[in-house]
Structures are given as structure tokens and as C-alpha cells.
Design a protein around this motif. Structure first.
Motif, PDB file in Angstrom:
ATOM      1  N   UNK A 182       0.816  -1.219   0.000  1.00  0.00           N
ATOM      2  CA  UNK A 182       0.000   0.000   0.000  1.00  0.00           C
ATOM      3  C   UNK A 182       0.849   1.269   0.000  1.00  0.00           C
ATOM      4  N   UNK A 183       1.961   1.240   0.735  1.00  0.00           N
ATOM      5  CA  UNK A 183       2.763   2.444   0.918  1.00  0.00           C
ATOM      6  C   UNK A 183       3.841   2.605  -0.154  1.00  0.00           C
ATOM      7  N   UNK A 184       4.021   1.590  -0.974  1.00  0.00           N
ATOM      8  CA  UNK A 184       5.086   1.607  -1.974  1.00  0.00           C
ATOM      9  C   UNK A 184       4.926   2.775  -2.946  1.00  0.00           C
ATOM     10  N   UNK A 185       3.697   2.995  -3.420  1.00  0.00           N
ATOM     11  CA  UNK A 185       3.431   4.088  -4.362  1.00  0.00           C
ATOM     12  C   UNK A 185       3.726   5.444  -3.728  1.00  0.00           C
ATOM     13  N   UNK A 186       3.397   5.577  -2.448  1.00  0.00           N
ATOM     14  CA  UNK A 186       3.649   6.839  -1.735  1.00  0.00           C
ATOM     15  C   UNK A 186       5.144   7.133  -1.691  1.00  0.00           C
ATOM     16  N   UNK A 187       5.922   6.125  -1.306  1.00  0.00           N
ATOM     17  CA  UNK A 187       7.372   6.315  -1.228  1.00  0.00           C
ATOM     18  C   UNK A 187       7.971   6.673  -2.590  1.00  0.00           C
ATOM     19  N   UNK A 188       7.529   5.968  -3.621  1.00  0.00           N
ATOM     20  CA  UNK A 188       8.047   6.247  -4.970  1.00  0.00           C
ATOM     21  C   UNK A 188       7.683   7.661  -5.423  1.00  0.00           C
ATOM     22  N   UNK A 228      15.537  11.751   4.544  1.00  0.00           N
ATOM     23  CA  UNK A 228      14.227  11.377   5.069  1.00  0.00           C
ATOM     24  C   UNK A 228      13.687  10.144   4.337  1.00  0.00           C
ATOM     25  N   UNK A 229      13.864  10.118   3.020  1.00  0.00           N
ATOM     26  CA  UNK A 229      13.458   8.948   2.234  1.00  0.00           C
ATOM     27  C   UNK A 229      14.221   7.714   2.690  1.00  0.00           C
ATOM     28  N   UNK A 230      15.503   7.899   2.993  1.00  0.00           N
ATOM     29  CA  UNK A 230      16.314   6.780   3.494  1.00  0.00           C
ATOM     30  C   UNK A 230      15.735   6.240   4.796  1.00  0.00           C
ATOM     31  N   UNK A 231      15.366   7.116   5.729  1.00  0.00           N
ATOM     32  CA  UNK A 231      14.800   6.685   7.010  1.00  0.00           C
ATOM     33  C   UNK A 231      13.471   5.954   6.803  1.00  0.00           C
ATOM     34  N   UNK A 234      17.247  15.031  -6.165  1.00  0.00           N
ATOM     35  CA  UNK A 234      18.057  13.844  -6.463  1.00  0.00           C
ATOM     36  C   UNK A 234      17.134  12.626  -6.526  1.00  0.00           C
ATOM     37  N   UNK A 235      16.189  12.713  -7.448  1.00  0.00           N
ATOM     38  CA  UNK A 235      15.153  11.691  -7.536  1.00  0.00           C
ATOM     39  C   UNK A 235      15.668  10.303  -7.851  1.00  0.00           C
ATOM     40  N   UNK A 236      16.672  10.204  -8.704  1.00  0.00           N
ATOM     41  CA  UNK A 236      17.188   8.891  -9.098  1.00  0.00           C
ATOM     42  C   UNK A 236      17.740   8.124  -7.898  1.00  0.00           C
ATOM     43  N   UNK A 237      18.486   8.840  -7.051  1.00  0.00           N
ATOM     44  CA  UNK A 237      19.050   8.207  -5.855  1.00  0.00           C
ATOM     45  C   UNK A 237      17.936   7.786  -4.911  1.00  0.00           C
ATOM     46  N   UNK A 238      16.960   8.659  -4.718  1.00  0.00           N
ATOM     47  CA  UNK A 238      15.856   8.375  -3.803  1.00  0.00           C
ATOM     48  C   UNK A 238      15.026   7.188  -4.285  1.00  0.00           C
ATOM     49  N   UNK A 239      14.755   7.144  -5.596  1.00  0.00           N
ATOM     50  CA  UNK A 239      13.987   6.027  -6.162  1.00  0.00           C
ATOM     51  C   UNK A 239      14.745   4.718  -5.997  1.00  0.00           C
ATOM     52  N   UNK A 240      16.063   4.772  -6.178  1.00  0.00           N
ATOM     53  CA  UNK A 240      16.885   3.574  -6.000  1.00  0.00           C
ATOM     54  C   UNK A 240      16.802   3.077  -4.559  1.00  0.00           C
ATOM     55  N   UNK A 241      16.838   3.991  -3.599  1.00  0.00           N
ATOM     56  CA  UNK A 241      16.746   3.615  -2.188  1.00  0.00           C
ATOM     57  C   UNK A 241      15.419   2.930  -1.904  1.00  0.00           C
ATOM     58  N   UNK A 242      14.337   3.495  -2.424  1.00  0.00           N
ATOM     59  CA  UNK A 242      13.007   2.902  -2.225  1.00  0.00           C
ATOM     60  C   UNK A 242      12.932   1.519  -2.859  1.00  0.00           C
TER      61      UNK A 242
END
Length: 226
Positions: free
Chosen positions: A27-33, A103-106, A41-49
Motif C-alpha cells: 500500500x505504501x510503496x506508491x507513496x514512497x516512490x 528522510x526517504x532513506x529513514x 536527487x530523484x534517481x538516488x531516492x527512487x533507488x533507495x526505495x
């Protein structure tokens, strides 16, 4: 399928609770993406997710081997559900801060722990399935679980997209926390029956975890020499 579920009521309840928990997994996957893609730095954040969602799946073999050796599986199922509740309550609180890669990492780390707990719970449930269902019906039981799991994954991802358009992102985290509270309470309500079933489950504590993992990998992929 309906007759099979009616004839195996405890299996149906256990499988149903586990499937309901999988809604929280996706359910939360779409929110994180969505948040990750919106950052500079969207590419890095998307990779982390993506790593936080994928890595728990890769660890499933290890989790299965560990779960097989655990006693008091029912209590672990209940505890895992409330651990996952705590993870998403924490994620909900993190939305008070500005969105950054850190924050995305956390959030992804907490999501990773939750998914890892979810896969561990699924591994804990597997011995119950083998005990609750007759050998002749095992193929049908596994087929039902596989089919419904895939369906739930698709529907939960779609539901996450809809909720994202209606609610604040933090609310979806709290909805996820509520899902896992319900899962924990559901396991607690049927835990006396599950404890009775667990007495018939053999726990092999003699064999080391690593050889067990090798056997599993060899069985599925036939690439790891034992």
C-alpha cells in the motif's frame, strides 16, 4: 475453491490474515516512490526505495530457514504484527519534516524492516499450512495462496495510488499501521487454536542454518553444491 475454504476453516483464517497483511506491504510503496521521484536527487531516492522493497524478497530463503527453527511461532506472528505497526507509526511522524533524500532513506529503512518482518511472518505460517491441509489438497492450497497473493499485490498498489489522491501521505502511513494492528489482533483471537496445531509441528534445531539454506537453494535452482 469455495468448498475447499469451507472445509478448511482454520487454514482459510490464517491465509486470509496473512493476505490482509500483504496489503500493508504494497500500500505504501506508491507513496514512497512518488515522494522519491519529486526530490531534486530523484534517481538516488527512487533507488533507495526500490532496494527497500526488493531486498526483503532476496532474504526470504534465509528467513525461511530461520523460521523453521523457531518455537512459539504463534507469539512471533503476533509480535511481528505490532512491530510493523510501530514502523508505520514512525513513518507517519516523519512526514512532519521536509522531504529530503535522508528522510526517504529513514522511511525506506523502516519500510524495509516492516517488509522483512512480513516475509518472516509468511515463513512462520508455512508449517501451519502443511499441518492444516491434507497432503492431497496441498497443491490446491498453494495455488490459492499464490494466486491471491499476486492479486492482492496488484490491488494494494492500485489502492495506494487512489488513497494518495485523496489523503495526506501521513494518513496512508497510519492506515498501514491500522492494518497491522488488525492483523495482530486477528492472530491473537485465533492463537489458542494455532498453539494446538503448533504442537504437531516438528522443529528441527539440530541442523545449522547455512546447510539448510543451501539445500533450499539447491532444491529450487540446482546450482548450489551441498
Amino acid at each position: 475453491m469455495i468448498n475447499f475454504l469451507k472445509n478448511n476453516p482454520l487454514f482459510s483464517k490464517v491465509a486470509g490474515i496473512n493476505l490482509f497483511s500483504k496489503i500493508g506491504d504494497r500500500l505504501f510503496y506508491t507513496v514512497l516512490l512518488t515522494i522519491a521521484a519529486s526530490l531534486p536527487k530523484g534517481n538516488v531516492a527512487v533507488m533507495i526505495v526500490s532496494v527497500s522493497e526488493t531486498f526483503p524478497i532476496l532474504l526470504s530463503f534465509f528467513l525461511g530457514a530461520i523460521a523453521d527453527k523457531k518455537k512459539n511461532k504463534v507469539h512471533l506472528l503476533i509480535k511481528n504484527s505490532f512491530v510493523r505497526t510501530a514502523m508505520y507509526l514512525c513513518i507517519g511522524l516523519l512526514f512532519r519534516y521536509s522531504y529530503t533524500v535522508f528522510l526517504i532513506f529513514l522511511m525506506s529503512l523502516l519500510n524495509f524492516i516492516s517488509d522483512l518482518s512480513g516475509n518472516y511472518s509468511s515463513a512462520l505460517i508455512t508449517p501451519f499450512t502443511k499441518t492444516l491441509v491434507q497432503v492431497d489438497d496441498m497443491e490446491q492450497a498453494q495455488g490459492i495462496i499464490s494466486m491471491t497473493t499476486q492479486l492482492i499485490n496488484v490491488l494494494a498498489t492500485f489502492a495506494g495510488s487512489i488513497l494518495l489522491a485523496i489523503f495526506y501521505r501521513s494518513i496512508i502511513a497510519y492506515i498501514n499501521a491500522l492494518i497491522f494492528i488488525i492483523v495482530g489482533i486477528s492472530y491473537f483471537l485465533i492463537h489458542p487454536k494455532l498453539i494446538t496445531v503448533e504442537k504437531n509441528i516438528t522443529v528441527n534445531t539440530n541442523e545449522n542454518t547455512l546447510p539448510t539454506i543451501k539445500k533450499i537453494l539447491n532444491y529450487y535452482f540446482i546450482i548450489v553444491p551441498i
